[in-house]
Write a protein that holds these residues in place. Structure first.
Motif, PDB file in Angstrom:
ATOM      1  N   GLY A   5       0.801  -1.215   0.000  1.00 23.83           N
ATOM      2  CA  GLY A   5       0.000   0.000   0.000  1.00 23.83           C
ATOM      3  C   GLY A   5       0.837   1.269   0.000  1.00 23.83           C
ATOM      4  N   ALA A   6       0.149   2.419   0.095  1.00 20.28           N
ATOM      5  CA  ALA A   6       0.836   3.721   0.070  1.00 20.28           C
ATOM      6  C   ALA A   6       1.789   3.892   1.262  1.00 20.28           C
ATOM      7  CB  ALA A   6      -0.186   4.848   0.006  1.00 20.28           C
ATOM      8  N   PRO A   7       1.394   3.501   2.506  1.00 16.62           N
ATOM      9  CA  PRO A   7       2.345   3.622   3.619  1.00 16.62           C
ATOM     10  C   PRO A   7       3.601   2.776   3.389  1.00 16.62           C
ATOM     11  CG  PRO A   7       0.119   3.335   4.470  1.00 16.62           C
ATOM     12  CD  PRO A   7       0.054   3.090   2.987  1.00 16.62           C
ATOM     13  N   GLY A   8       3.434   1.604   2.775  1.00 14.31           N
ATOM     14  CA  GLY A   8       4.588   0.764   2.466  1.00 14.31           C
ATOM     15  C   GLY A   8       5.511   1.412   1.450  1.00 14.31           C
ATOM     16  N   ALA A   9       4.905   2.106   0.464  1.00  6.71           N
ATOM     17  CA  ALA A   9       5.721   2.845  -0.516  1.00  6.71           C
ATOM     18  C   ALA A   9       6.514   3.935   0.194  1.00  6.71           C
ATOM     19  CB  ALA A   9       4.823   3.445  -1.593  1.00  6.71           C
ATOM     20  N   GLY A  10       5.867   4.599   1.166  1.00  8.24           N
ATOM     21  CA  GLY A  10       6.564   5.618   1.957  1.00  8.24           C
ATOM     22  C   GLY A  10       7.729   5.029   2.734  1.00  8.24           C
ATOM     23  N   LEU A  11       7.528   3.830   3.296  1.00  9.07           N
ATOM     24  CA  LEU A  11       8.602   3.160   4.033  1.00  9.07           C
ATOM     25  C   LEU A  11       9.765   2.823   3.105  1.00  9.07           C
ATOM     26  CD1 LEU A  11       9.720   1.815   6.598  1.00  9.07           C
ATOM     27  CD2 LEU A  11       8.452  -0.252   5.951  1.00  9.07           C
ATOM     28  N   LEU A  12       9.460   2.352   1.889  1.00 10.63           N
ATOM     29  CA  LEU A  12      10.520   2.048   0.920  1.00 10.63           C
ATOM     30  C   LEU A  12      11.321   3.295   0.558  1.00 10.63           C
ATOM     31  CD1 LEU A  12       8.798  -0.448  -1.563  1.00 10.63           C
ATOM     32  CD2 LEU A  12      10.574  -0.960   0.128  1.00 10.63           C
ATOM     33  N   VAL A  13      10.618   4.431   0.396  1.00  8.50           N
ATOM     34  CA  VAL A  13      11.306   5.682   0.061  1.00  8.50           C
ATOM     35  C   VAL A  13      12.177   6.134   1.232  1.00  8.50           C
ATOM     36  CG1 VAL A  13      10.984   8.123  -0.517  1.00  8.50           C
ATOM     37  CG2 VAL A  13       9.625   6.387  -1.672  1.00  8.50           C
ATOM     38  N   ALA A  14      11.693   5.949   2.469  1.00 10.89           N
ATOM     39  CA  ALA A  14      12.503   6.292   3.646  1.00 10.89           C
ATOM     40  C   ALA A  14      13.772   5.449   3.668  1.00 10.89           C
ATOM     41  CB  ALA A  14      11.695   6.075   4.924  1.00 10.89           C
ATOM     42  N   LEU A  15      13.629   4.156   3.394  1.00 17.44           N
ATOM     43  CA  LEU A  15      14.790   3.260   3.368  1.00 17.44           C
ATOM     44  C   LEU A  15      15.739   3.603   2.226  1.00 17.44           C
ATOM     45  CD1 LEU A  15      13.035  -0.144   4.167  1.00 17.44           C
ATOM     46  CD2 LEU A  15      14.543   1.174   5.675  1.00 17.44           C
ATOM     47  N   GLU A  16      15.178   4.100   1.109  1.00 10.98           N
ATOM     48  CA  GLU A  16      16.008   4.492  -0.055  1.00 10.98           C
ATOM     49  C   GLU A  16      16.971   5.599   0.332  1.00 10.98           C
ATOM     50  OE1 GLU A  16      16.689   7.339  -3.467  1.00 10.98           O
ATOM     51  OE2 GLU A  16      15.116   7.597  -1.969  1.00 10.98           O
ATOM     52  N   ASN A  17      16.584   6.479   1.258  1.00  8.03           N
ATOM     53  CA  ASN A  17      17.489   7.528   1.726  1.00  8.03           C
ATOM     54  C   ASN A  17      18.700   6.926   2.426  1.00  8.03           C
ATOM     55  OD1 ASN A  17      16.357  10.579   1.709  1.00  8.03           O
ATOM     56  ND2 ASN A  17      14.690   9.116   1.651  1.00  8.03           N
ATOM     57  N   LEU A  18      18.468   5.844   3.169  1.00 11.74           N
ATOM     58  CA  LEU A  18      19.538   5.219   3.945  1.00 11.74           C
ATOM     59  C   LEU A  18      20.307   4.176   3.145  1.00 11.74           C
ATOM     60  CD1 LEU A  18      17.431   4.802   7.201  1.00 11.74           C
ATOM     61  CD2 LEU A  18      19.095   6.603   6.706  1.00 11.74           C
ATOM     62  N   PHE A  19      19.623   3.542   2.180  1.00 13.92           N
ATOM     63  CA  PHE A  19      20.242   2.505   1.341  1.00 13.92           C
ATOM     64  C   PHE A  19      19.971   2.840  -0.123  1.00 13.92           C
ATOM     65  CE2 PHE A  19      18.640   0.534   5.289  1.00 13.92           C
ATOM     66  CZ  PHE A  19      19.845   0.180   5.868  1.00 13.92           C
ATOM     67  N   PRO A  20      20.767   3.743  -0.720  1.00 16.76           N
ATOM     68  CA  PRO A  20      20.497   4.205  -2.088  1.00 16.76           C
ATOM     69  C   PRO A  20      20.296   3.129  -3.143  1.00 16.76           C
ATOM     70  CG  PRO A  20      22.173   5.577  -1.072  1.00 16.76           C
ATOM     71  CD  PRO A  20      21.892   4.446  -0.108  1.00 16.76           C
ATOM     72  N   PRO A  21      20.791   1.875  -2.966  1.00 11.82           N
ATOM     73  CA  PRO A  21      20.476   0.877  -4.006  1.00 11.82           C
ATOM     74  C   PRO A  21      18.975   0.650  -4.213  1.00 11.82           C
ATOM     75  CG  PRO A  21      22.307   0.103  -2.690  1.00 11.82           C
ATOM     76  CD  PRO A  21      21.802   1.356  -2.032  1.00 11.82           C
ATOM     77  N   LEU A  22      18.155   1.035  -3.230  1.00  8.72           N
ATOM     78  CA  LEU A  22      16.696   0.993  -3.436  1.00  8.72           C
ATOM     79  C   LEU A  22      16.329   2.269  -4.190  1.00  8.72           C
ATOM     80  CD1 LEU A  22      15.409   0.000   0.123  1.00  8.72           C
ATOM     81  CD2 LEU A  22      15.122  -1.350  -1.944  1.00  8.72           C
ATOM     82  N   PRO A  23      16.104   2.221  -5.498  1.00  2.00           N
ATOM     83  CA  PRO A  23      15.934   3.464  -6.265  1.00  2.00           C
ATOM     84  C   PRO A  23      14.511   4.026  -6.195  1.00  2.00           C
ATOM     85  CG  PRO A  23      15.948   1.583  -7.744  1.00  2.00           C
ATOM     86  CD  PRO A  23      16.089   1.047  -6.351  1.00  2.00           C
ATOM     87  N   SER A  24      14.409   5.288  -5.767  1.00  3.26           N
ATOM     88  CA  SER A  24      13.087   5.934  -5.721  1.00  3.26           C
ATOM     89  C   SER A  24      12.520   6.097  -7.128  1.00  3.26           C
ATOM     90  CB  SER A  24      13.185   7.295  -5.031  1.00  3.26           C
ATOM     91  OG  SER A  24      13.969   8.194  -5.787  1.00  3.26           O
ATOM     92  N   GLU A  25      13.416   6.114  -8.134  1.00  4.56           N
ATOM     93  CA  GLU A  25      12.964   6.274  -9.518  1.00  4.56           C
ATOM     94  C   GLU A  25      12.145   5.076  -9.993  1.00  4.56           C
ATOM     95  OE1 GLU A  25      16.032   6.698  -8.424  1.00  4.56           O
ATOM     96  OE2 GLU A  25      16.621   8.755  -8.892  1.00  4.56           O
ATOM     97  N   VAL A  26      12.229   3.964  -9.271  1.00 12.97           N
ATOM     98  CA  VAL A  26      11.388   2.798  -9.562  1.00 12.97           C
ATOM     99  C   VAL A  26      10.166   2.803  -8.637  1.00 12.97           C
ATOM    100  CG1 VAL A  26      11.251   0.276  -9.524  1.00 12.97           C
ATOM    101  CG2 VAL A  26      13.306   1.398 -10.402  1.00 12.97           C
ATOM    102  N   ILE A  27      10.406   3.077  -7.363  1.00 16.71           N
ATOM    103  CA  ILE A  27       9.335   3.030  -6.355  1.00 16.71           C
ATOM    104  C   ILE A  27       8.232   4.032  -6.661  1.00 16.71           C
ATOM    105  CG2 ILE A  27       8.785   3.347  -3.903  1.00 16.71           C
ATOM    106  CD1 ILE A  27      11.823   2.619  -3.390  1.00 16.71           C
TER     107      ILE A  27
END
Length: 196
Positions: A5-27
Motif C-alpha cells: 500500500g501507500a504507507p509501504g511505498a513511503g517506508l521504501l522511500v525512507a529506506l532508499e534515503n539510507l540505502f540508495p540501491p533501493l531506487p526511488s525512480e522505480v518506487i
C-alpha cells in the motif's frame, strides 16, 4: 506495491534515503501506477512517499549532528589529498548556499540522500531543514508518482528517463572528482619540488 500500500511505498522511500540501491525512480512511478489501478489514491501515494522522504532525510540529518564538525575535521585531517582548508571552504559555501542546496538537492539523484548529512554537521535549523526537505521531496515525488499514474502500465518509462538523468549526474560527479584529484596531486608534487 498492492500488498504494501501507500504507507509501504513511503517506508521504501525512507529506506532508499539510507540505502540508495533501493531506487526511488522505480518506487515512485510504480506507486503512481498502483494508485491508477485504484489500490490507493494518488494524493495518498504522494503524501506517504513524501513523508517517507522526509523521515529518511531526518535520520541522515541526525547522523550528521552525531558526527559533528570536530569529528569530521579529525577524519578530513587524516585523508590523503584533502586539506582542512578544503573543509573550511566547503563549510563557508554551505553557510551561504545551504538552503538552496538542501531544497534542490532533494531533486538530484545521489545527492538526495547525502545532502542531509552536511546539513546536520553544520547544525542547520532543524525546522528549516524539515521544511526545505519536504518541499524539495514533494516536487520530486509528485513528478514521478503522477508520471506513473498517467503512464499506467508503461510506468517504467519514467524510470528509464530518471535512469538517464542519474547516469548524467554520476558521470559529471566522476569527471569532477578525477579533475580534482589530478589537480591536487599536481599541486602536492609542485609543493614537494619547491621544498627541495
Amino acid at each position: 506495491m498492492e500488498a504494501i500500500g501507500a504507507p509501504g511505498a513511503g517506508l521504501l522511500v525512507a529506506l532508499e534515503n539510507l540505502f540508495p540501491p533501493l531506487p526511488s525512480e522505480v518506487i515512485l512511478p510504480l506507486a503512481g501506477f498502483t494508485a491508477s489501478q485504484g489500490n490507493f489514491s494518488l494524493a495518498g501515494a504522494i503524501f506517504w512517499t513524501t513523508l517517507g522522504s522526509v523521515v529518511g532525510a531526518i535520520a541522515l540529518y541526525w547522523i550528521g549532528v552525531a558526527l559533528g564538525r570536530r569529528r569530521l575535521r579529525v577524519i578530513v585531517d587524516k585523508m590523503p589529498l584533502v586539506d582542512l582548508e578544503d573543509l573550511d571552504r566547503t563549510e563557508a559555501w554551505f553557510e551561504r548556499h545551504g538552503k538552496a542546496t538542501v531544497f534542490f538537492g532533494r531533486m538530484v539523484p545521489i545527492f538526495r540522500s547525502l545532502i542531509s548529512i552536511p546539513a546536520g554537521i553544520e547544525r542547520m535549523s532543524f525546522p528549516l531543514f524539515v521544511v526545505l526537505s519536504a518541499a524539495g521531496s514533494l516536487i520530486w515525488n509528485t513528478i514521478f508518482v503522477v508520471a506513473g499514474y498517467f503512464l499506467g502500465e508503461n510506468w517504467h518509462i519514467a524510470e528509464q528517463y530518471a535512469g538517464v538523468f542519474s547516469r548524467i549526474v554520476v558521470i559529471a560527479v566522476l569527471a569532477f572528482l578525477i579533475w580534482w584529484v589530478v589537480r591536487r596531486v599536481r599541486r602536492n608534487r609542485r609543493g614537494r619540488a619547491a621544498e627541495h
